[in-house]
Design a protein around this motif. Structure first.
Motif, PDB file in Angstrom:
ATOM      1  N   PRO A 209      45.003  28.240  28.175  1.00 21.03           N
ATOM      2  CA  PRO A 209      45.190  26.790  28.028  1.00 21.03           C
ATOM      3  C   PRO A 209      44.312  25.964  28.959  1.00 21.03           C
ATOM      4  N   ILE A 210      43.924  26.523  30.092  1.00 28.21           N
ATOM      5  CA  ILE A 210      42.998  25.814  30.988  1.00 28.21           C
ATOM      6  C   ILE A 210      41.635  25.690  30.318  1.00 28.21           C
ATOM      7  N   PHE A 211      41.173  26.745  29.653  1.00 28.31           N
ATOM      8  CA  PHE A 211      39.911  26.667  28.909  1.00 28.31           C
ATOM      9  C   PHE A 211      40.003  25.580  27.840  1.00 28.31           C
ATOM     10  N   ARG A 212      41.144  25.492  27.194  1.00 31.44           N
ATOM     11  CA  ARG A 212      41.325  24.498  26.132  1.00 31.44           C
ATOM     12  C   ARG A 212      41.243  23.072  26.661  1.00 31.44           C
ATOM     13  N   ALA A 213      41.943  22.812  27.755  1.00 35.61           N
ATOM     14  CA  ALA A 213      42.159  21.432  28.167  1.00 35.61           C
ATOM     15  C   ALA A 213      41.239  20.944  29.279  1.00 35.61           C
ATOM     16  N   ASP A 214      40.822  21.812  30.179  1.00 39.98           N
ATOM     17  CA  ASP A 214      40.176  21.355  31.407  1.00 39.98           C
ATOM     18  C   ASP A 214      38.675  21.588  31.455  1.00 39.98           C
ATOM     19  N   VAL A 215      38.116  22.231  30.455  1.00 40.77           N
ATOM     20  CA  VAL A 215      36.676  22.498  30.446  1.00 40.77           C
ATOM     21  C   VAL A 215      35.993  21.551  29.462  1.00 40.77           C
ATOM     22  N   ASN A 216      34.973  20.855  29.937  1.00 42.17           N
ATOM     23  CA  ASN A 216      34.208  19.952  29.077  1.00 42.17           C
ATOM     24  C   ASN A 216      33.049  20.729  28.456  1.00 42.17           C
ATOM     25  N   CYS A 217      33.276  21.192  27.237  1.00 43.87           N
ATOM     26  CA  CYS A 217      32.266  22.020  26.568  1.00 43.87           C
ATOM     27  C   CYS A 217      31.182  21.198  25.874  1.00 43.87           C
ATOM     28  N   TYR A 218      31.453  19.922  25.670  1.00 39.70           N
ATOM     29  CA  TYR A 218      30.518  19.112  24.879  1.00 39.70           C
ATOM     30  C   TYR A 218      30.193  17.816  25.620  1.00 39.70           C
ATOM     31  N   PRO A 219      29.489  17.903  26.751  1.00 42.98           N
ATOM     32  CA  PRO A 219      29.155  16.684  27.506  1.00 42.98           C
ATOM     33  C   PRO A 219      28.305  15.733  26.666  1.00 42.98           C
ATOM     34  N   GLY A 220      28.647  14.457  26.749  1.00 43.11           N
ATOM     35  CA  GLY A 220      27.903  13.447  26.010  1.00 43.11           C
ATOM     36  C   GLY A 220      28.461  13.143  24.642  1.00 43.11           C
ATOM     37  N   GLU A 221      29.349  13.983  24.108  1.00 52.18           N
ATOM     38  CA  GLU A 221      29.935  13.723  22.789  1.00 52.18           C
ATOM     39  C   GLU A 221      31.065  12.715  22.926  1.00 52.18           C
ATOM     40  N   THR A 222      31.184  11.795  21.964  1.00 55.40           N
ATOM     41  CA  THR A 222      32.155  10.701  22.054  1.00 55.40           C
ATOM     42  C   THR A 222      33.333  10.847  21.102  1.00 55.40           C
ATOM     43  N   ASP A 223      33.203  11.683  20.081  1.00 59.25           N
ATOM     44  CA  ASP A 223      34.299  11.813  19.118  1.00 59.25           C
ATOM     45  C   ASP A 223      35.478  12.539  19.771  1.00 59.25           C
ATOM     46  N   PRO A 224      36.728  12.105  19.500  1.00 56.71           N
ATOM     47  CA  PRO A 224      37.898  12.769  20.103  1.00 56.71           C
ATOM     48  C   PRO A 224      38.019  14.245  19.760  1.00 56.71           C
ATOM     49  N   ILE A 225      37.370  14.688  18.683  1.00 58.85           N
ATOM     50  CA  ILE A 225      37.461  16.100  18.312  1.00 58.85           C
ATOM     51  C   ILE A 225      36.832  17.001  19.375  1.00 58.85           C
ATOM     52  N   PHE A 226      35.983  16.405  20.232  1.00 58.11           N
ATOM     53  CA  PHE A 226      35.325  17.177  21.287  1.00 58.11           C
ATOM     54  C   PHE A 226      36.119  17.192  22.595  1.00 58.11           C
ATOM     55  N   ASP A 227      37.289  16.521  22.624  1.00 58.17           N
ATOM     56  CA  ASP A 227      38.042  16.404  23.879  1.00 58.17           C
ATOM     57  C   ASP A 227      38.605  17.735  24.354  1.00 58.17           C
ATOM     58  N   GLU A 228      38.967  18.610  23.432  1.00 56.27           N
ATOM     59  CA  GLU A 228      39.530  19.909  23.786  1.00 56.27           C
ATOM     60  C   GLU A 228      38.582  21.010  23.330  1.00 56.27           C
ATOM     61  N   CYS A 229      38.474  22.049  24.137  1.00 60.64           N
ATOM     62  CA  CYS A 229      37.480  23.098  23.880  1.00 60.64           C
ATOM     63  C   CYS A 229      38.166  24.344  23.309  1.00 60.64           C
TER      64      CYS A 229
END
Length: 775
Positions: A209-229
């Motif tokens: 769950p830390i990978f899901r919520a706390d890692v920014n996998c898509y820096p610079g992306e603005t769509d909410p679909i990129f908020d969780e990894c």
């Protein structure tokens, strides 16, 4: 009786005549006593086949892979695929159904065609492919929502085939590396194997769950679909499965591998089928046999053994109710955790991390019970036989759901009421310069300035109309409300002095322990926003944009004071100060005059601590210890050793049936309140417990020594088989690998989300069923 059945079921008459029953019991007891003599760790390690550590490592990585993927699965369905809670729950349990159906396939393939080694090898590749497809399906750059769903379902199916297929093979294959006399170190292996399962589950359920919520996998992306990894949350478990396969393959040259000799499961099915068919074809007046299985054309021994299996199988009838409750830890209890405050001091427990409590308590409770509870019961001569222990396990599981229901009632008292499944809602926000009188269906409500009304509920597919005016003035304005496209939505109508706008209210809380808000822009220009919270600047790389007369995307930040930095389209800037509670959802309403801007509370914050979920986890974990571990061990003592794989298959099938029950209840959507559903499942398992008590009372346990002679014969067959295997390797010029021992008579393993062990023949006084009461 077919010659094939005769050949497979025949027991050497010479062996039977040479060894009397009493002598056999004595020899078995002697072997068990010698094999359990205490060894120092150094002595045990010298005798240990070192390559089994690769099997233990394989199991750790595989369990990390499975439980890590499964821990975030429900939130993936809910947040990424945008399924409602009931659909997400149903698909989650449908996947679990498949995971526990495919072990039967894996056992038959291993015993009849490929052997354990090849079955593990080939199905691990399928397992990895499933992870790969599932990970690709969770990458936001995949263009179609349909593609996300299709890839996810294909990936989950392949994972179910791989995980379920190897489930009955790995522990048994590990047992094949030992000789029968090595009971002591073999039990050490299974203890280590069991620890690897719980360690893999414990670590992955906390970390993924830390990978899901706390890692920014898509820096610079603005769509909410990129908020969780989710791609990382699924990719890391997939990578661990690759490591598991590599570890397994490394040990190939040292493994003891036996060719398949045929599975007992198809033969039992054939026995049952022929019995049913022949009895059906026999006229009623000629049905004079004592048992319906005696109509079978199979061998007498197979008929006898199948009778024993059916005696135990009747005891299994109530068990699906237990698994229906147990497996909701990853579905309904995760949804409950979303509604709680996950902060415990400086530690934040995410909703998909609460499952970590189960393996944690398993690791803690089992040694405590073994060192305190069971010895105390023996000391005070309080009988606690297996069937009674299993009954207590059922009752404790039901009690855990009563605890969950009571907690849910308390949570519901703090929640903002939202539309049930067959309704939608309407909410009014007053952004005008006077108090509003709002009328619907003849009922008037006053909505003060800079505030929002309560949510009104309407039947889905039913339109309505509102009238409104400043308080004290006859209503002259109105707006029509059309039923939304989806159920449970809340439509918001923000009324200004000269107009109104329609938006959709955010009805989901953040799962990550902070607050959530959105910007409702009533200005005539675009607004760009960044946020400072906890002395950190958020959204600097991708500022939030709120278009005129529209609501922005949802904005998740840590709880506490937040400063919203605003850049207006006319070149000016400003700031708005907001306080967010844990789990609260807010709207920041921006007006042309900055001083007129305000905020509203849309969803109440989460005030109940996640710590209140601990009692229900403790109760269901104790129930698991009493029922799951005890149940299969008991059943193994009640049937011949050749039937272990059959009993394992039936046991795992009860897990599938339990998840089918949850699937049906979730899809039926028969409960408006989660607490009512919890009470329903508690009632279901209490009925199952009463039925189990009735069956247990009528059940007469088999003396464990009844199968002693067969156990010795099986052990002798294993020794001969191991010798033939060694001679074959010597004949091929390969030599005998160091620490390559004869295998034990293992016939299957079990993995019920808490353990994956092979239950050996018990020979301890506290586990003896001879002269015990029926229940």
């Amino acid at each position: 009786m077919s010659s094939e059945d005769e050949k497979k079921d025949s027991v050497s008459s010479a062996s039977s005549s040479d060894v009397s029953v009493s002598e056999t019991k004595g020899k078995l007891s002697e072997v068990d006593t010698k094999s359990t003599e205490s060894l120092t760790w150094s002595e045990a390690w010298r005798q240990y086949p070192k390559h089994v550590t690769l099997i233990v490592g394989n199991e750790f990585c595989e369990r990390f892979s499975y439980y890590g993927m499964r821990s975030v699965l429900l939130l993936y369905f809910r947040n990424y695929l945008h399924w409602d809670d009931d659909t997400a729950t149903a698909i989650y349990h449908a996947f679990t159904v498949l995971v526990y159906l495919f072990p039967l396939m894996g056992a038959v393939i291993a015993d009849s065609y490929w052997g354990k080694y090849k079955t593990i090898l080939y199905l691990s590749v399928v397992y990895i492919l499933g992870h790969a497809v599932k990970t690709v399906g969770s990458i936001p750059y995949v263009p179609s929502q349909t593609a996300h769903v299709v890839l996810s379902m294909i990936g989950l199916f392949l994972i179910a085939v791989g995980s379920g297929g190897i489930k009955p093979c790995v522990s048994a294959f590990g047992g094949d590396q030992f000789q029968p006399e090595q009971t002591y170190i073999r039990k050490q292996f299974f203890s280590l194997f069991y620890f690897a399962i719980n360690a893999g589950s414990l670590i992955s359920t906390f970390v993924t769950p830390i990978f899901r919520a706390d890692v920014n996998c898509y820096p610079g992306e603005t769509d909410p679909i990129f908020d969780e990894c989710y791609a990382l949350a699924f990719g890391v478990p997939g990578a661990l499965m690759v490591v598991a396969l590599i570890l397994f393959v490394i040990g190939t040259r040292w493994y003891t591998m036996y060719p398949p000799e045929g599975s007992i499961v198809p033969r039992v099915c054939k026995c049952v089928y022929s019995a049913c068919k022949n009895r059906w074809n026999t006229p009623s007046s000629e049905r004079n046999k004592d048992h319906w299985l005696e109509y079978s054309t199979s061998s007498k021994k197979l008929i006898r053994d199948t009778k024993y299996v059916f005696r135990v199988m009747i005891l299994f009838i109530p068990l699906p109710a237990f698994w229906a409750l147990f497996d909701q830890q990853g579905s309904r209890w995760t949804l409950q955790a979303i509604q709680t405050n996950g902060h415990l001091g400086t530690l934040l427990i995410k909703p998909d991390q609460v499952e970590v409590l189960n393996p944690l308590f398993i690791v803690i409770l089992i040694p405590i019970f073994e060192s305190t509870l069971y010895p105390a019961l023996r000391y005070f001569k309080i009988p606690f036989p297996p069937l009674r222990r299993m009954t207590v396990g059922l009752i404790l599981a039901g009690t855990s759901f009563i605890a969950a229901a009571i907690l849910q009632i308390e949570i519901d008292k703090t929640l903002t009421p939202l539309p049930p499944s067959n309704q939608y809602g309407v909410r009014i926000i007053n952004a005008g310069s006077c108090n509003l009188s709002v009328t619907n269906g003849g009922q008037s409500t006053i909505v003060p300035m800079k505030s929002a009304s309560e949510i009104d509920f309407f039947k889905f597919n039913t339109d309505t109309e509102y009238e409104y005016a400043c308080e004290g003035i006859t209503a002259t304005n109105f707006f029509n409300v059309a039923s939304p496209a989806s159920k449970e939505e809340v439509l918001e109508f923000t009324i200004t002095d000269g107009n109104y706008i329609e938006t959709q209210m955010i009805t989901h809380k953040t799962e990550d322990g902070g607050g959530r808000f959105s910007i409702l822009n009533l200005r005539n220009d675009n607004v760009t926003a960044t946020v400072t919270a906890n002395d950190r600047l958020f959204f600097e790389d991708r500022p939030i944009v709120a278009l005129p007369n529209q609501r922005s995307e949802e904005i998740d930040v840590p709880y506490g004071e937040a400063t919203v930095h605003l850049e207006y389209g006319d070149g000016t800037s400003g700031e708005y100060y907001l306080y967010l509670d844990v789990g609260g959802v807010y709207s920041v309403v921006l007006q042309e005059i900055e001083a007129d801007s305000f905020d509203t509370l849309d969803l109440n914050p989460s005030v109940i601590s996640v710590a209140w979920m601990v009692p229900q986890f403790v109760l269901i974990t104790i129930g698991e210890v009493f029922l799951s571990i005890t149940g299969l061990e008991f059943s193994y003592t009640q049937a011949p050793p050749s039937m272990k794989s059959v009993l394992t298959s039936i046991w795992l099938f009860t897990v599938s049936l339990g998840n089918i029950i949850v699937l049906i209840v979730a899809e039926a959507q028969g409960f408006e309140k989660a607490s009512d559903e919890f009470f329903f499942f508690a009632g279901l398992i209490f009925v199952a417990a009463i039925l189990f008590m009735f069956l247990a009372y009528r059940y007469i346990p088999v003396d464990e020594n009844e199968f002693a002679e067969e156990i010795l014969i099986e052990q002798e067959k294993v020794r001969k088989r191991a010798e033939e295997y060694r001679m074959k390797k010597l004949g091929m010029g390969e030599g005998v690998p160091e620490n390559n021992y004869d295998p034990p008579a293992t016939n299957g393993g079990v993995d019920n989300d808490a353990c994956d062990v092979i239950v050996e023949h018990p020979n301890k006084p506290e586990d003896s069923y001879e002269n015990q009461t029926r229940f």
